[in-house]
Design an enzyme around this catalytic site. Structure first.
Site, PDB file in Angstrom:
ATOM      1  CE  LYS A   1     -30.383 -29.094  36.814  1.00  0.00           C
ATOM      2  NZ  LYS A   1     -28.836 -28.901  36.124  1.00  0.00           N
TER       3      LYS A   1
ATOM      4  NE  ARG B   1     -23.345 -36.535  33.846  1.00  0.00           N
ATOM      5  CZ  ARG B   1     -24.290 -36.209  34.763  1.00  0.00           C
ATOM      6  NH1 ARG B   1     -24.815 -36.003  36.218  1.00  0.00           N
ATOM      7  NH2 ARG B   1     -25.466 -34.896  33.628  1.00  0.00           N
TER       8      ARG B   1
ATOM      9  NE  ARG C   1     -25.390 -31.667  29.912  1.00  0.00           N
ATOM     10  CZ  ARG C   1     -24.512 -32.070  31.251  1.00  0.00           C
ATOM     11  NH1 ARG C   1     -23.007 -32.473  30.821  1.00  0.00           N
ATOM     12  NH2 ARG C   1     -24.860 -32.233  31.633  1.00  0.00           N
TER      13      ARG C   1
ATOM     14  NE  ARG D   1     -21.277 -33.982  36.321  1.00  0.00           N
ATOM     15  CZ  ARG D   1     -22.309 -33.511  36.101  1.00  0.00           C
ATOM     16  NH1 ARG D   1     -23.157 -32.672  36.832  1.00  0.00           N
ATOM     17  NH2 ARG D   1     -22.628 -33.145  34.988  1.00  0.00           N
TER      18      ARG D   1
ATOM     19  NE  ARG E   1     -32.040 -31.076  31.371  1.00  0.00           N
ATOM     20  CZ  ARG E   1     -31.174 -31.354  31.697  1.00  0.00           C
ATOM     21  NH1 ARG E   1     -32.731 -33.332  32.590  1.00  0.00           N
ATOM     22  NH2 ARG E   1     -30.569 -31.680  32.332  1.00  0.00           N
TER      23      ARG E   1
HETATM   24  P1  AP5 Z   1     -23.711 -31.324  39.985  1.00  0.00           P
HETATM   25  O1  AP5 Z   1     -24.955 -30.931  41.638  1.00  0.00           O
HETATM   26  O2  AP5 Z   1     -23.987 -32.428  39.381  1.00  0.00           O
HETATM   27  O3  AP5 Z   1     -24.965 -30.447  39.004  1.00  0.00           O
HETATM   28  P2  AP5 Z   1     -26.257 -30.280  37.567  1.00  0.00           P
HETATM   29  O4  AP5 Z   1     -27.172 -29.433  37.469  1.00  0.00           O
HETATM   30  O5  AP5 Z   1     -27.393 -31.825  38.536  1.00  0.00           O
HETATM   31  O6  AP5 Z   1     -26.095 -31.077  36.977  1.00  0.00           O
HETATM   32  P3  AP5 Z   1     -26.388 -32.289  35.809  1.00  0.00           P
HETATM   33  O7  AP5 Z   1     -25.408 -31.983  34.547  1.00  0.00           O
HETATM   34  O8  AP5 Z   1     -26.437 -33.774  36.477  1.00  0.00           O
HETATM   35  O9  AP5 Z   1     -27.745 -31.874  35.201  1.00  0.00           O
HETATM   36  P4  AP5 Z   1     -27.918 -32.265  34.199  1.00  0.00           P
HETATM   37  O10 AP5 Z   1     -28.894 -30.516  33.904  1.00  0.00           O
HETATM   38  O11 AP5 Z   1     -27.253 -31.351  32.794  1.00  0.00           O
HETATM   39  O12 AP5 Z   1     -27.942 -33.207  33.588  1.00  0.00           O
HETATM   40  P5  AP5 Z   1     -28.776 -34.643  33.754  1.00  0.00           P
HETATM   41  O13 AP5 Z   1     -28.775 -35.852  35.086  1.00  0.00           O
HETATM   42  O14 AP5 Z   1     -30.389 -34.017  34.702  1.00  0.00           O
HETATM   43  O15 AP5 Z   1     -23.091 -29.847  40.491  1.00  0.00           O
HETATM   44  C1  AP5 Z   1     -22.311 -29.942  38.740  1.00  0.00           C
HETATM   45  C2  AP5 Z   1     -20.593 -29.975  39.897  1.00  0.00           C
HETATM   46  O16 AP5 Z   1     -20.158 -28.920  40.620  1.00  0.00           O
HETATM   47  C3  AP5 Z   1     -20.380 -31.381  40.171  1.00  0.00           C
HETATM   48  O17 AP5 Z   1     -19.189 -31.249  40.365  1.00  0.00           O
HETATM   49  C4  AP5 Z   1     -20.579 -31.071  42.072  1.00  0.00           C
HETATM   50  O18 AP5 Z   1     -19.640 -31.101  42.863  1.00  0.00           O
HETATM   51  C5  AP5 Z   1     -20.088 -29.196  41.907  1.00  0.00           C
HETATM   52  N1  AP5 Z   1     -21.075 -28.654  42.190  1.00  0.00           N
HETATM   53  C6  AP5 Z   1     -22.237 -28.354  42.816  1.00  0.00           C
HETATM   54  N2  AP5 Z   1     -23.030 -27.530  43.410  1.00  0.00           N
HETATM   55  C7  AP5 Z   1     -21.728 -26.376  43.792  1.00  0.00           C
HETATM   56  C8  AP5 Z   1     -21.464 -25.043  44.762  1.00  0.00           C
HETATM   57  N3  AP5 Z   1     -22.068 -24.462  44.935  1.00  0.00           N
HETATM   58  N4  AP5 Z   1     -20.205 -24.394  44.197  1.00  0.00           N
HETATM   59  C9  AP5 Z   1     -19.482 -25.335  43.566  1.00  0.00           C
HETATM   60  N5  AP5 Z   1     -19.594 -26.185  43.027  1.00  0.00           N
HETATM   61  C10 AP5 Z   1     -20.479 -27.403  43.529  1.00  0.00           C
HETATM   62  O19 AP5 Z   1     -28.961 -35.056  32.159  1.00  0.00           O
HETATM   63  C11 AP5 Z   1     -28.481 -35.770  31.344  1.00  0.00           C
HETATM   64  C12 AP5 Z   1     -29.036 -35.884  30.185  1.00  0.00           C
HETATM   65  O20 AP5 Z   1     -30.296 -37.083  30.481  1.00  0.00           O
HETATM   66  C13 AP5 Z   1     -29.830 -34.500  29.880  1.00  0.00           C
HETATM   67  O21 AP5 Z   1     -28.491 -33.418  28.646  1.00  0.00           O
HETATM   68  C14 AP5 Z   1     -30.636 -34.880  28.856  1.00  0.00           C
HETATM   69  O22 AP5 Z   1     -30.219 -35.589  27.587  1.00  0.00           O
HETATM   70  C15 AP5 Z   1     -30.679 -36.302  29.074  1.00  0.00           C
HETATM   71  N6  AP5 Z   1     -32.282 -36.259  30.175  1.00  0.00           N
HETATM   72  C16 AP5 Z   1     -32.125 -35.502  31.871  1.00  0.00           C
HETATM   73  N7  AP5 Z   1     -33.482 -35.577  31.497  1.00  0.00           N
HETATM   74  C17 AP5 Z   1     -34.102 -34.860  30.828  1.00  0.00           C
HETATM   75  C18 AP5 Z   1     -35.548 -33.874  30.652  1.00  0.00           C
HETATM   76  N8  AP5 Z   1     -36.257 -34.489  31.466  1.00  0.00           N
HETATM   77  N9  AP5 Z   1     -35.973 -34.604  29.211  1.00  0.00           N
HETATM   78  C19 AP5 Z   1     -35.072 -35.164  28.858  1.00  0.00           C
HETATM   79  N10 AP5 Z   1     -33.759 -35.001  28.157  1.00  0.00           N
HETATM   80  C20 AP5 Z   1     -33.718 -35.205  29.371  1.00  0.00           C
END
Ligand code: AP5
Length: 213
Positions: free
Chosen positions: A13, A160, A171, A127, A88
């Site tokens: 994402k 991370r 997660r 990552r 979410r």
């Molecule tokens: P990446 O683009 O980083 O994936 P992502 O979907 O953004 O993953 P995140 O882990 O950042 O999402 P998340 O939803 O768990 O974490 P967030 O920060 O929102 O890609 C992942 C990897 O794959 C990278 O290495 C990339 O290079 C690679 N890649 C990407 N596309 C690819 C492809 N097509 N092919 C191959 N490789 C690829 O949230 C973290 C924490 O914050 C949550 O667990 C929660 O505790 C809290 N939080 C955040 N938002 C909320 C909310 N709205 N409500 C409550 N808690 C929240």
């Protein structure tokens, strides 16, 4: 244009949101990035969020909604935005819609980057993130030009805290239980679109552009 990016943790994402933001000149708003910035700065919000994030749990809706609504009320969001990691939960989506209704707007697209759980663990373990500017890499699929160093700002890349395998499993479980119901929520609103997130980064980006254009 107001876009919500849906998908499991690690589905890509953030990677796609960043590219879309650059292409369409819209702000990329990641609640995860907002929390990580606060953790780094040692704020009260950061302290509260960290305990949930390290356990792979969601930060409570009340706090998350307040932060998000405050962010989207900024001047740079007046032409739209790309939300990454929000909403979410159903209550988060409802709170956002309520505010958008009040302002006479709506979400235009909810784009689901669809990746099966088996691929997620591999994505997460490879990552690497930049602690300074937030850029994201993958040691195999999206490597930086120089090993371990951010292309954008030259800082040393890190793993991370919440990318440890145990936390990733939590997660994913939280995603299936609390976030996946949003698929039905946005289908009912006729804005849901899914793309195959297992393709390479540019192919996923092309699929999303096709939808938006
Ligand atoms: P990446 O683009 O980083 O994936 P992502 O979907 O953004 O993953 P995140 O882990 O950042 O999402 P998340 O939803 O768990 O974490 P967030 O920060 O929102 O890609 C992942 C990897 O794959 C990278 O290495 C990339 O290079 C690679 N890649 C990407 N596309 C690819 C492809 N097509 N092919 C191959 N490789 C690829 O949230 C973290 C924490 O914050 C949550 O667990 C929660 O505790 C809290 N939080 C955040 N938002 C909320 C909310 N709205 N409500 C409550 N808690 C929240």
């Amino acid at each position: 244009m107001k876009i919500v990016m849906l998908g499991a943790p690690g589905a890509g994402k953030g990677t796609q949101a960043e590219k879309l933001a650059a292409k369409y000149g819209l702000p990329h708003i990641s609640t995860g990035d907002i929390f990580r910035k606060n953790i780094k700065e040692g704020t009260e919000l950061g302290k509260e969020a960290k305990s949930y994030m390290d356990a792979g749990k969601l930060v409570p809706d009340e706090l998350t909604v307040r932060i998000l609504l405050d962010r989207v009320s900024n001047e740079d969001c007046k032409n739209g935005y790309i939300l990454d990691g929000f909403p979410r939960t159903i209550p988060q989506a409802e709170a956002l819609d309520k505010e958008l209704n009040r302002l006479g707007g709506k979400i235009d697209f909810a784009v689901d980057v669809d990746v099966p759980d088996e691929n997620i663990i591999n994505r997460m373990s490879g990552r690497r993130a930049c602690p300074k500017c937030g850029a994201t890499y993958h040691i195999q699929y999206v490597p930086p030009k120089k090993d371990g160093i951010c292309d954008e700002c030259g800082a040393e890349l890190v793993i991370r805290d919440d990318d440890r395998p145990e936390t990733v499993k939590n997660r994913l479980a939280v995603y299936h239980e609390q976030t996946q119901p949003l698929v039905e929520y946005y289908k009912k609103k006729e804005v849901y679109r899914a793309v195959d997130g297992t393709l390479d980064v540019e192919a996923v980006f092309d699929s999303i552009k096709d939808i938006l254009e």
